[in-house]
Design an enzyme around this catalytic site. Structure first.
Site, PDB file in Angstrom:
ATOM      1  N   HIS A  63       0.900  -1.186   0.054  1.00  0.00           N
ATOM      2  CA  HIS A  63       0.206   0.035   0.020  1.00  0.00           C
ATOM      3  C   HIS A  63       0.814   1.106  -0.046  1.00  0.00           C
ATOM      4  CE1 HIS A  63       1.121  -0.509   4.168  1.00  0.00           C
ATOM      5  NE2 HIS A  63       0.830   0.644   4.315  1.00  0.00           N
ATOM      6  N   ASP A  65       0.545   4.937   1.959  1.00  0.00           N
ATOM      7  CA  ASP A  65      -0.240   5.444   3.256  1.00  0.00           C
ATOM      8  C   ASP A  65      -1.215   6.580   2.656  1.00  0.00           C
ATOM      9  OD1 ASP A  65       1.450   3.716   4.980  1.00  0.00           O
ATOM     10  OD2 ASP A  65       2.689   5.137   5.237  1.00  0.00           O
ATOM     11  N   HIS A 218       4.439   0.170   0.130  1.00  0.00           N
ATOM     12  CA  HIS A 218       5.386  -0.771   1.105  1.00  0.00           C
ATOM     13  C   HIS A 218       4.631  -1.675   1.633  1.00  0.00           C
ATOM     14  CE1 HIS A 218       3.698   2.605   3.465  1.00  0.00           C
ATOM     15  NE2 HIS A 218       3.846   1.778   4.364  1.00  0.00           N
ATOM     16  N   ARG A 234       4.976   5.836  14.044  1.00  0.00           N
ATOM     17  CA  ARG A 234       5.001   6.537  12.857  1.00  0.00           C
ATOM     18  C   ARG A 234       4.302   7.879  12.717  1.00  0.00           C
ATOM     19  NH1 ARG A 234       0.970   4.274   7.964  1.00  0.00           N
ATOM     20  NH2 ARG A 234       0.224   6.489   8.323  1.00  0.00           N
TER      21      ARG A 234
HETATM   22  O1  LIG Z   1       5.055  -1.721  10.273  1.00  0.00           O
HETATM   23  C1  LIG Z   1       5.736  -1.593   9.276  1.00  0.00           C
HETATM   24  O2  LIG Z   1       6.903  -1.746   8.960  1.00  0.00           O
HETATM   25  C2  LIG Z   1       5.082  -0.632   8.275  1.00  0.00           C
HETATM   26  C3  LIG Z   1       3.920  -0.429   8.731  1.00  0.00           C
HETATM   27  C4  LIG Z   1       2.987   0.217   7.692  1.00  0.00           C
HETATM   28  O3  LIG Z   1       2.755  -0.148   6.501  1.00  0.00           O
HETATM   29  C5  LIG Z   1       2.652   1.776   7.673  1.00  0.00           C
HETATM   30  O4  LIG Z   1       3.110   2.221   8.465  1.00  0.00           O
HETATM   31  O5  LIG Z   1       2.077   2.321   6.702  1.00  0.00           O
END
Ligand SMILES: O=C(O)CCC(=O)C(=O)O
Length: 245
Positions: A63, A65, A218, A234
């Site tokens: 995806h 974000d 990602h 994040r």
């Molecule tokens: O946990 C992760 O490594 C990525 C998580 C994720 O896809 C995101 O934060 O959008």
């Protein structure tokens, strides 16, 4: 992507550094926001006193974000606090290369298409099968109605064209049914996630990774046990409306 190893950041410093690149989003899954720091979305399978510390197994599918929002995220900055000894990597794929390696004919066709992005698509397709915590509830569903974006976008800074679809959130092409869209989307999804376009990040504690959601997708890999803690913070930097080519 930019990778900064061995950073020692408080939540306030993480937020302050992220703000240098734009204003910050507050994620729609409010149960996963860090107390006192609503700009920090906690991705974690850690449970403390019976309470999950964040959203477990978020993003365990390809995806970009917030592509399910009318104005998707420009960038995301993820800080690793706890990492499994083995596993828990994140893969990133280059959507400039994904576009540039298509034939001229398919490029031309995709240049004129738009697609629907829907958070509920990922929730139903991926989360329901994998027992993730903090799924979409009715309130967050209402805040994320399906949206339309061009299939190919022009990056506002580099001027390069990038494919802007992803298996997680893209459900179908505009003015086509899901059934009609499926064969071409299936072809494109295997094309855009081929090994040649992927960088796989093996996390270390105190890594800060900053990625551009306008030209990458990602996928967090869920290959570690439920008893193995993985805990990340994040921030998400606001972007702009995708510009068609
Ligand atoms: O946990 C992760 O490594 C990525 C998580 C994720 O896809 C995101 O934060 O959008």
């Amino acid at each position: 992507m930019l990778i900064f190893r061995d950073q020692h950041l408080t939540p306030a410093q993480h937020v302050a550094f992220s703000r240098r690149f734009g204003s910050l989003e507050t994620h729609v899954i409010s149960e996963a926001l860090l107390e006192g720091y609503p700009e920090i979305y906690v991705i974690s399978n850690v449970v403390e006193n019976g309470k999950p510390k964040g959203r477990a197994y978020a993003g365990t599918y390809w995806h970009s974000d917030l592509s399910y929002m009318a104005v998707p995220a420009m960038g995301s900055m993820m800080y690793a606090l706890q990492i499994p000894e083995i596993g828990g990597d994140t893969m990133f794929a280059n959507m400039y290369l994904a576009y540039e390696t298509l034939s001229m004919g398919l490029q031309r066709m995709l240049d004129g298409l738009s697609a629907v992005h829907d958070f509920g698509h990922a929730d139903q397709r991926y989360f329901s099968k994998r027992g993730a915590t903090a799924r979409l509830n009715e309130a967050s569903r209402k805040k994320t109605p399906p949206v339309e974006h061009p299939v190919v976008r022009t990056h506002p800074t580099t001027g390069r064209k990038a494919l802007f679809i992803n298996p997680g959130f893209t459900s179908h092409f505009v003015d086509m049914t899901e059934e009609e869209s499926e064969p071409l989307l299936a072809y494109l999804f295997q094309h855009i996630t081929q090994p040649a376009f992927i960088y796989r990040h093996r996390w270390q504690v105190n890594d800060l990774v900053f990625w551009d959601n306008r030209c990458t997708i990602h996928h967090a890999i869920r290959d570690y046990g439920e008893e193995t803690p993985r805990h990340m913070h994040r921030t998400t930097i606001c972007g702009d409306k995708p510009v068609p080519v």
